[in-house]
Design a protein around this motif. Structure first.
Motif, PDB file in Angstrom:
ATOM      1  N   ALA A 314       0.717  -1.106   0.031  1.00 37.99           N
ATOM      2  CA  ALA A 314      -0.027   0.051  -0.042  1.00 37.99           C
ATOM      3  C   ALA A 314       0.727   1.399  -0.004  1.00 37.99           C
ATOM      4  CB  ALA A 314      -0.930  -0.213   0.947  1.00 37.99           C
ATOM      5  N   ALA A 315       2.079   1.253   0.550  1.00 41.66           N
ATOM      6  CA  ALA A 315       3.015   2.274   0.655  1.00 41.66           C
ATOM      7  C   ALA A 315       3.507   2.528  -0.868  1.00 41.66           C
ATOM      8  CB  ALA A 315       3.974   2.141   1.534  1.00 41.66           C
ATOM      9  N   ALA A 316       3.871   1.341  -1.446  1.00 41.37           N
ATOM     10  CA  ALA A 316       4.550   1.509  -2.721  1.00 41.37           C
ATOM     11  C   ALA A 316       3.435   2.167  -3.788  1.00 41.37           C
ATOM     12  CB  ALA A 316       4.827   0.211  -3.141  1.00 41.37           C
ATOM     13  N   ASN A 317       2.153   1.846  -3.564  1.00 43.80           N
ATOM     14  CA  ASN A 317       1.136   2.187  -4.488  1.00 43.80           C
ATOM     15  C   ASN A 317       0.995   3.614  -4.488  1.00 43.80           C
ATOM     16  OD1 ASN A 317       0.668  -0.030  -5.511  1.00 43.80           O
ATOM     17  ND2 ASN A 317      -1.051  -0.642  -4.237  1.00 43.80           N
ATOM     18  N   ARG A 318       1.474   4.528  -3.413  1.00 39.84           N
ATOM     19  CA  ARG A 318       1.368   6.148  -3.247  1.00 39.84           C
ATOM     20  C   ARG A 318       2.863   6.705  -3.517  1.00 39.84           C
ATOM     21  NH1 ARG A 318      -2.898   8.482  -0.274  1.00 39.84           N
ATOM     22  NH2 ARG A 318      -4.587   7.076  -0.195  1.00 39.84           N
ATOM     23  N   ASP A 319       3.725   5.759  -4.036  1.00 41.33           N
ATOM     24  CA  ASP A 319       5.124   6.405  -4.420  1.00 41.33           C
ATOM     25  C   ASP A 319       5.188   7.270  -5.404  1.00 41.33           C
ATOM     26  OD1 ASP A 319       7.794   6.710  -4.794  1.00 41.33           O
ATOM     27  OD2 ASP A 319       8.402   4.565  -4.410  1.00 41.33           O
ATOM     28  N   PRO A 320       5.177   8.484  -5.336  1.00 40.20           N
ATOM     29  CA  PRO A 320       5.399   9.553  -6.479  1.00 40.20           C
ATOM     30  C   PRO A 320       6.564   9.141  -7.511  1.00 40.20           C
ATOM     31  CG  PRO A 320       6.473  10.405  -4.279  1.00 40.20           C
ATOM     32  CD  PRO A 320       5.900   9.253  -3.988  1.00 40.20           C
ATOM     33  N   ASP A 321       7.636   8.607  -7.130  1.00 41.99           N
ATOM     34  CA  ASP A 321       8.534   8.242  -8.110  1.00 41.99           C
ATOM     35  C   ASP A 321       7.832   7.175  -9.169  1.00 41.99           C
ATOM     36  OD1 ASP A 321      10.529   9.765  -7.077  1.00 41.99           O
ATOM     37  OD2 ASP A 321      11.353   8.391  -5.816  1.00 41.99           O
ATOM     38  N   ALA A 322       6.819   6.398  -8.634  1.00 42.38           N
ATOM     39  CA  ALA A 322       6.357   5.438  -9.703  1.00 42.38           C
ATOM     40  C   ALA A 322       4.911   6.212 -10.322  1.00 42.38           C
ATOM     41  CB  ALA A 322       5.857   4.229  -8.858  1.00 42.38           C
ATOM     42  N   PHE A 323       4.168   6.832  -9.648  1.00 41.78           N
ATOM     43  CA  PHE A 323       3.041   7.518  -9.840  1.00 41.78           C
ATOM     44  C   PHE A 323       2.826   8.582 -10.046  1.00 41.78           C
ATOM     45  CE2 PHE A 323       2.297   3.379  -7.856  1.00 41.78           C
ATOM     46  CZ  PHE A 323       1.841   2.579  -9.019  1.00 41.78           C
ATOM     47  N   THR A 324       2.468   9.548 -11.019  1.00 39.15           N
ATOM     48  CA  THR A 324       2.273  10.883 -11.244  1.00 39.15           C
ATOM     49  C   THR A 324       1.130  11.419 -10.369  1.00 39.15           C
ATOM     50  OG1 THR A 324       2.831  10.899 -13.320  1.00 39.15           O
ATOM     51  CG2 THR A 324       1.575  12.975 -12.670  1.00 39.15           C
TER      52      THR A 324
END
Length: 401
Positions: A314-324
């Motif tokens: 869930a933390a990875a899914n909010r990573d700004p390096d992966a998702f705009t």
């Protein structure tokens, strides 16, 4: 002024209430987090989490998937596919995949519509609790019916699962009530397996009894009772928790982002994208705990062998390096930008992902028809306090006419 040190306590009231602010600080300030008191690590960046979920030779599932299990190791009777590494995992996965082929999932469409209509048709048309009256009961009905559980026990399966996953703030180990729920679940499925051995039906448990997988000696073998019970328990748990939590969260998020609900009302073709964004933005599965078989290397540093590691989907899914604009809920998001980890990744990605997606799309479409306009009673909203999963226990709504 010195920044306060980030604290990640997965069994704290603060974490149960709002994990996403904690995740943000971990990604920024402690991408490799270490808890000295409990002696565990946690990783939160998308690149690290995705790599860990694929690297079963380093991050093992063989000791369990929560902190209490992983620290102790599993007892021999806990044989479930989610507690396996290859090659055992590969043999079981290839067998169980047959239950969730596109054709098998498609064949459940009528059942899903029927069950959703049954529960939505029974709620108060003006005021009801989205979770307790609707998204709690219907998914477990679908999955346990597939497994072969008689109707009178289907909701009981859900209550056992909820009890076993519940945690009070500060509680790491399973409670006595949780232990009893696990025993009751195992005993129930054991009895059902014996019944199906005597009298096979057209259901998943009967098919598992008849199935064969490669044994250690190179010969094929049948699954034993413990393996079949382990899979039936897992199936009930995944089926009861994922869609239940996703739909509860959906109605909260759409109430907070009404322009996104308007988009869905105007164009039902956006439903599939909406489900993916829900899984990314506030998916039910928060983390899985793994055990390092050897030294593990992450962007934040090195994890020694023989340590529990929280792999934070869930933390990875909010990573700004992966998702705009990672903290923005947007059902029109470009799905090709990065792989969200809402239903896992790698060899342990969710077996029933296609079924969960289909159920969620149908449920949202029915809710669009049932209550195109609604408001949430915020004072009545309550979050669950569970290990591994997050979501809402209560989401009371008023249907606006």
């Amino acid at each position: 002024m010195t920044k306060a040190k980030v604290v990640f306590d997965p069994f704290s009231d603060e974490y149960f209430t709002n994990p996403f602010e904690i995740y943000r600080r971990m990604r920024e300030d402690a991408p490799l987090y270490y808890d000295e008191k409990e002696d565990f690590y946690a990783i939160t960046r998308h690149e690290d989490v995705a790599a860990a979920l694929k690297d079963y030779e380093t991050y093992s599932s063989s000791r369990g998937c929560d902190l209490a299990m992983v620290r102790k190791g599993l007892s021999p009777e806990m044989r479930s596919i989610i507690f396996m590494d290859p090659p055992d995992h590969r043999h079981m996965r290839s067998l169980l995949n047959k239950a969730f082929t596109p054709r098998a999932v498609q064949s459940q469409t009528e059942t899903v519509h029927e069950v959703i209509d049954k529960y939505l048709g029974a709620v108060d048309p003006d005021n009801f609790d989205v979770v307790q009256d609707f998204s709690g009961p219907f998914p477990v009905e679908v999955i346990t019916r597939m497994a072969g559980v008689p109707e009178e026990y289907r909701q009981q399966v859900r209550h056992w699962i909820d009890t076993s996953l519940s945690r009070e703030p500060g509680q790491i180990e399973v409670s006595e009530a949780g232990m009893q729920a696990n025993i009751d679940t195992a005993m129930y499925y054991f009895g059902l397996v014996q019944e199906r051995r005597q009298n096979p039906q057209d259901d998943m448990i009967s098919k598992l009894i008849a199935a064969e997988i490669p044994g250690e000696d190179g010969q094929t073998r049948k699954l034993d009772d413990i393996e079949i019970c382990g899979f039936a328990t897992l199936l009930g748990g995944a089926g009861a928790e994922t869609v239940t939590k996703l739909i509860g969260s959906a109605m909260v998020l759409f109430a907070r982002n009404p322009e996104q609900w308007k988009k869905l009302k105007a164009d039902r073709s956006k439903l599939a994208g909406a489900v993916e964004e829900l899984l990314r933005y506030e998916g039910p599965v928060q983390y899985n705990v793994r055990w390092t078989l050897k030294e593990a290397h992450t962007s934040g540093g090195t994890i020694p062998a023989g340590k529990p590691v929280f792999v934070m989907n869930a933390a990875a899914n909010r990573d700004p390096d992966a998702f705009t604009d990672a903290d923005t809920f947007d059902i029109d998001r470009d799905q090709t930008e990065a792989q969200h980890l809402g239903l896992g990744y790698g060899i342990h990605s969710c077996l029933g992902a296609a079924l969960a997606r289909m159920e969620s799309r149908v449920a949202l479409e029915k809710l669009l028809d049932f209550m195109p306009n609604y408001e949430v009673d915020w004072d009545g909203c309550r979050r669950v306090t569970m290990q591994n999963v997050a979501g809402w226990l209560n989401v009371p709504v008023k249907v606006l006419r």
